[in-house]
Each structure stands twice: as structure tokens, then as C-alpha cells.
Design a protein around this motif. Sequence first.
Motif, mmCIF file in Angstrom:
data_model
loop_
_atom_site.group_PDB
_atom_site.id
_atom_site.type_symbol
_atom_site.label_atom_id
_atom_site.label_comp_id
_atom_site.label_asym_id
_atom_site.label_seq_id
_atom_site.Cartn_x
_atom_site.Cartn_y
_atom_site.Cartn_z
ATOM 1 N N GLU A 94 0.908 -1.292 -0.205
ATOM 2 C CA GLU A 94 0.032 0.095 -0.039
ATOM 3 C C GLU A 94 0.851 1.330 0.031
ATOM 4 N N GLU A 95 2.045 1.177 0.972
ATOM 5 C CA GLU A 95 2.988 2.448 0.855
ATOM 6 C C GLU A 95 3.429 2.847 -0.497
ATOM 7 N N HIS A 96 4.039 1.574 -1.288
ATOM 8 C CA HIS A 96 4.579 1.898 -2.515
ATOM 9 C C HIS A 96 3.626 2.372 -3.453
ATOM 10 N N VAL A 97 2.383 1.759 -3.350
ATOM 11 C CA VAL A 97 1.545 2.024 -4.594
ATOM 12 C C VAL A 97 1.220 3.341 -4.546
ATOM 13 N N SER A 98 0.525 3.816 -3.280
ATOM 14 C CA SER A 98 0.292 5.061 -2.784
ATOM 15 C C SER A 98 1.262 6.078 -3.384
ATOM 16 N N LYS A 99 2.525 6.042 -2.956
ATOM 17 C CA LYS A 99 3.455 6.867 -3.200
ATOM 18 C C LYS A 99 3.646 7.046 -4.878
ATOM 19 N N GLU A 100 3.589 5.902 -5.575
ATOM 20 C CA GLU A 100 3.656 5.966 -7.130
ATOM 21 C C GLU A 100 2.426 6.833 -7.582
ATOM 22 N N ALA A 101 1.449 6.432 -7.025
ATOM 23 C CA ALA A 101 -0.073 6.856 -7.528
ATOM 24 C C ALA A 101 -0.226 8.206 -7.391
ATOM 25 N N GLU A 102 0.377 8.910 -6.125
ATOM 26 C CA GLU A 102 0.349 10.305 -6.038
ATOM 27 C C GLU A 102 1.308 11.185 -6.952
ATOM 28 N N TYR A 103 2.259 10.417 -7.096
ATOM 29 C CA TYR A 103 3.472 10.981 -8.043
ATOM 30 C C TYR A 103 2.810 10.973 -9.437
ATOM 31 N N LEU A 104 2.012 9.971 -10.016
ATOM 32 C CA LEU A 104 1.434 10.083 -11.225
ATOM 33 C C LEU A 104 0.285 11.223 -11.291
ATOM 34 N N VAL A 105 -0.285 11.480 -10.338
ATOM 35 C CA VAL A 105 -1.520 12.473 -10.491
ATOM 36 C C VAL A 105 -0.566 13.939 -10.483
ATOM 37 N N THR A 106 0.551 14.031 -9.643
ATOM 38 C CA THR A 106 1.208 15.515 -10.039
ATOM 39 C C THR A 106 1.741 15.564 -11.397
ATOM 40 N N LYS A 107 2.075 14.466 -11.776
ATOM 41 C CA LYS A 107 3.100 14.463 -13.069
ATOM 42 C C LYS A 107 1.780 14.658 -14.351
ATOM 43 N N PHE A 108 0.828 14.174 -14.108
ATOM 44 C CA PHE A 108 -0.209 14.315 -15.118
ATOM 45 C C PHE A 108 -0.757 15.781 -15.411
ATOM 46 N N PHE A 147 -6.339 -1.902 -8.438
ATOM 47 C CA PHE A 147 -7.303 -1.298 -7.500
ATOM 48 C C PHE A 147 -6.939 -0.017 -6.930
ATOM 49 N N LEU A 148 -5.728 0.107 -6.182
ATOM 50 C CA LEU A 148 -5.212 1.078 -5.628
ATOM 51 C C LEU A 148 -4.795 2.231 -6.693
ATOM 52 N N PHE A 149 -3.919 1.882 -7.560
ATOM 53 C CA PHE A 149 -3.543 2.963 -8.404
ATOM 54 C C PHE A 149 -4.756 3.575 -9.003
ATOM 55 N N LEU A 150 -5.794 2.847 -9.612
ATOM 56 C CA LEU A 150 -6.830 3.378 -10.293
ATOM 57 C C LEU A 150 -7.812 4.312 -9.284
ATOM 58 N N VAL A 151 -7.946 3.636 -8.101
ATOM 59 C CA VAL A 151 -8.647 4.614 -7.197
ATOM 60 C C VAL A 151 -8.017 5.686 -6.823
ATOM 61 N N THR A 152 -6.736 5.942 -6.413
ATOM 62 C CA THR A 152 -6.171 6.809 -6.256
ATOM 63 C C THR A 152 -6.044 8.009 -7.500
ATOM 64 N N LEU A 153 -5.896 7.700 -8.603
ATOM 65 C CA LEU A 153 -6.081 8.527 -9.898
ATOM 66 C C LEU A 153 -7.361 8.978 -9.926
ATOM 67 N N LEU A 154 -8.346 7.934 -9.740
ATOM 68 C CA LEU A 154 -9.791 8.617 -10.133
ATOM 69 C C LEU A 154 -10.567 9.494 -8.863
ATOM 70 N N GLN A 155 -9.883 9.170 -7.746
ATOM 71 C CA GLN A 155 -10.356 10.084 -6.712
ATOM 72 C C GLN A 155 -10.164 11.548 -7.315
ATOM 73 N N GLN A 156 -8.782 11.781 -7.671
ATOM 74 C CA GLN A 156 -8.407 13.224 -7.679
ATOM 75 C C GLN A 156 -8.487 13.757 -9.334
ATOM 76 N N LEU A 157 -8.728 12.942 -10.288
ATOM 77 C CA LEU A 157 -8.699 13.214 -11.655
ATOM 78 C C LEU A 157 -9.628 12.639 -12.445
#
Length: 529
Positions: free
Chosen positions: A170-184, A479-489
Motif C-alpha cells: 500500500e505504501e509503495h503504490v500510494s506513493k507512486e500513484a500520488e506521483y502520477l497525479v502530480t505528473k499528469f 485497484f489502488l492505482f486506479l482509485v487513487t488516480l480517479l479520486q483526484q482526476l
Amino acid sequence: MPGAAVGPAGSPGAVWASEALLAAAAFCLLLLALQRLRPPGAVPEGLRRPPGPRGFPVLGNVLELRRDTHLALTRLGRRYGDVMEVRIGTRPVLVLSGLDTIRQALVRQGDDFMGRPDLYSSRFVADGQSLTFSPDSGEVWKARRKLAQSALKSFSIAPSPTSSCSCLLEEHVSKEAEYLVTKFLQLMEEEKSFEPCRYLVVSVANVICAICFGKRYEHEDQELLRLVNSSEKFTDVAAAGNPADFIPLLRYLPSRSMKLFIDFNRYFVGFLQRRVKEHYETYDENNIRDITDSLIEQCLDKKLGANTAAQIPKEKIVNLVNDLFGAGFDTVTTALSWSLMYLVTNPNIQKKIHEELDRTIGRERRPRLSDRGTLPYTEAFILEMFRHSSFLPFTIPHSTTKDTVLNGYFIPKDRCVFVNQWQVNHDEKLWKDPETFNPERFLSADGTRVNKEDAEKVLVFGLGRRRCIGENIARSQVFLFLVTLLQQLEFSVCEGGRVDMTPLYGLSLKHKRCEHFQVRQRFPVKGRS
Ligand code: HEM
């Protein structure tokens, strides 16, 4: 000898009778021996050979199967049935379709069908030592698989010592997904549109790198980029039905794709060897940092003799990391990239996911893995993405470990077996309108839960002895990548931008990359926990 045919025991008649008995026994033994001398592959009496299309001499059915092999074999399966035999070159290949037949072979007769064929291309994967592709399915393979499973578990579901996340994954995926949000969002500001796969693949690779090597790469890191951006050189040649695996002559003819495949594997092994060397140099038995350290520990522990690793040659322990890293980035990236394609082509579905996320998680906190059971629509979307794309159309080829019988057909030992997952996921007997993308098909009538029986009909991770060992991690990551991206974007494609979802055949089905993605931030990010 007159009168010899009748007489009491001990008389010449009795001698005759026992000679006749001996002769009969010898005759039966001879028959048995002759039966055993049956040429390999010959069908025993009372059984049949699986039906299949006639092929051309030398080429077999290769011309019919050359393109979109999964579709060609699905069409042929409709004609010849769930247990069918085709020929690629001169080599017969068993093709399995239909969920019941596949369950029968891989689960109920799992031991008979758990082998891997000795394919030419597999010899180049991990120097021929791959857990996944090499023909070994004996005790060493079993012990290696167990070791890989336990290492994977230890470094994904173990609690995170440094964060409030529920586990390391969870820690690794959350960190990478947050990075993707910022990058996109940054790409939107700078370039107005972008191609997402280039970034997804590095983020997903970073998750498996963290688990395997305790290391994260920058998105511009050339060493990693060269590796992850050329994975199609692997999937092209490793696809089920690659003619060079079946027609030996082709190995001696120049082939660009084969050369790229060999170069890719060489680079891949070199990349991993560098990571392993760094680990040996900094290894500390009191601080096991990641999977590579834990495999090194197993190697050094071997002399103790009591553990699983004791059965495995030393070099086959540490190189397990090849299989985990190799299987871990391309598959999950492909799942995420298909998900984004379905989202932008079905804005109404994306809207329903957004509504579910707002209702259930809200906007104030980060999504967690434990949210998984609480988002049925999102889960149904992911299941439908797996089903509809069927992006691993076949499992990795299997082979039979002994002569066996399936659905009344005789299957000899060492028969190469293709398992058609795509056919199961598009079978009209199992799915209503299988070509329609419809997450609702997995939901109960009131939409509050996923129907477990339907979910289990989707076949993407294989079944039985060779079932994917990364399934839980993969499902959690998607699941976690998608949900983190879609919560914000909110994802879309810019006006006039073309989305081509035609699958391109390979070990995994890819779509053409789309340069026209856009995102919109759904709400300002402030003080999130
Ligand atoms: C969405 C992502 C994934 C999908 C769809 C997937 C699917 C599959 C499939 C179809 C197989 C072959 C099964 C067979 O031959 O019967 C397989 C094998 C395997 N997978 Fe996965 N996989 C995924 C992710 C992962 C991940 C994340 C890992 C590890 C980190 C992993 C590790 C493996 C290994 C080691 C094997 C070989 C097992 C063996 O031969 O015994 N996979 N996977």
C-alpha cells in the motif's frame, strides 16, 4: 502320444495342460509387452485422438494461426470442440477452450497438465533458468515456486515500519500513484495532452523495484526506461504460437524480432545482475531489506539443510528475482493502460466510479487497500476490464507430464498445450453480449455487491498448479492505482484525438499508444491525510 490327452494328474495329459497354461501366460505377457511397445503418442484402444483441422505438410496450420492466434483458435474451437489438436509446423499442439474443460485439465488433473514445453524462445529467458518459462516442473521447480511466493508475501503484505499505510505494498503504490497525479497535472499545464503509458510503466516498475530491490527510479532514468519501454520485444516473441518455437528451420533464418528478443533478455539479465551484485556488496544479515536480500539469505542458509532452499542449486535462488520483476511490471501496466482506455471511451462509466468514490471514500483522505470491499462498481469495472480486454489471451504454454485422458481423448506425455483464456472470457454460453463492455454484468440486482460466481468465471491469471503467484498483489495494485488516480482526476481525450482499441497480438494484447490524453483535477487538494 496316444491317449495322452486324458489322464489323472501327473500323467502326460497333466503335463500337456500345464504346458498349454504356460504357453497361454507367455502369449499374454508378449501381448502386454507389445502393447507397452506401442509407439509413443499412439492412441490406446478405446480412446480417440482430439479432432482438429487438417494442415499443410511441413507447415501444419501455421498460416491460419499466424494473425490474432486467440481469435483463430476460438473460431476453430467452435468447430472442433473444447479439446482440439492443431499442428504448428510438424508439432501437434493441444488447444483447450471452455471453462469446465480448462478447470478439469488444470485443476482436477492438475499434475498431468502442469509441465512447460521446451520451447526455443524459453531458452533465452533468464538464461534458460526461468521459473515461469523453463521446462522444469519437478521438485526444484516446486521448491523455487514456494520460495518466490513466500518472498513476495513477506515484502508486500508485511506492515510498513515507516508509514501509516496498512502494508508495504500500500505504501509503495500510494506513493507512486500520488506521483502520477502530480505528473499528469504538470504535463497538462506544459503540453495540454500526453501519452500515459510511458509514465504508468515506470510507476508500476517502481513498485516491483521497491519490493525486489528496495529502490525507486526517477521517471527519466535511462537504464530503467530502456528496460521497461522495450518489453514489447519480449511479448512479440514469447506469444503462444511463435513459429520459431515449432519449426526448427526458422531458427537458422535471420529474424529481426528474434534478435531483438535475445538482446532484450541479455539486457534484462544484466540489469538484474547489477542489482544482485550491489546487494551482495551491502548485504547485512541483521537488516534484510527486500526480496533480493531475503533470497541471498536463503542461499547463505543452505548449509543448514532444513529449509526449502536446501533443495535448490544456489544460482537458481537469487535469479528468482528475474521472474518476479519480469512478470510484475508489464502485466500490471497493461491492466492499467486498458483501464484508462475504457474510462475515456465510456465517460458515463467513469462518472459512476467518481460518484462511488465521492460517496464512499470522500475527498479528505487517501484511498486504502481496505476500501476494496466497499466499492462494488469500481470492482465490477476492473473485472470487466480483465474480461473484455483478456489481455493475456493464453496462459503461458503448458505441457503434459505423462500420458493422460481428457474428455475421452488420449493426450500423450510432453504434448504442448495452449489454454485459451480469451475464449472463456468471450464465451456466449457464459456471458450475455460478451463483446459489450458492461461492468454491471458483475453486480447484484440492487448494485450493492459483486456476484462472486460471475467474478470467478473471468480467466486471466490461469488456474491450478501454475496459477499466477502475483495474483493478489496484481489485483491490489490495479485497484489502488486506479482509485487513487480517479479520486483526484477525470480522464478524457482531447477533441479530435483518436483512440484505437484494436488489440495487437502478443504474449499480452496491447493497444496502440494514444498521445491525446487529458486530465482535469476534480477538486483542489488540501490537507489530505
Ligand atoms: C494483472 C497482472 C497479472 C496477470 C494478468 C498475470 C497473469 C498470469 C498468467 C496467466 C500466468 C500463467 C499461468 C499459467 O501458465 O497457467 C502467470 C504466471 C506467473 N505470474 Fe502472473 N500475472 C500478473 C501479475 C503478476 C505479478 C505482479 C507477479 C509477481 C510479482 C506475477 C508472477 C507470476 C509468476 C512468477 C508466474 C509463473 C508461475 C509458474 O510458472 O509457476 N504475475 N501470471
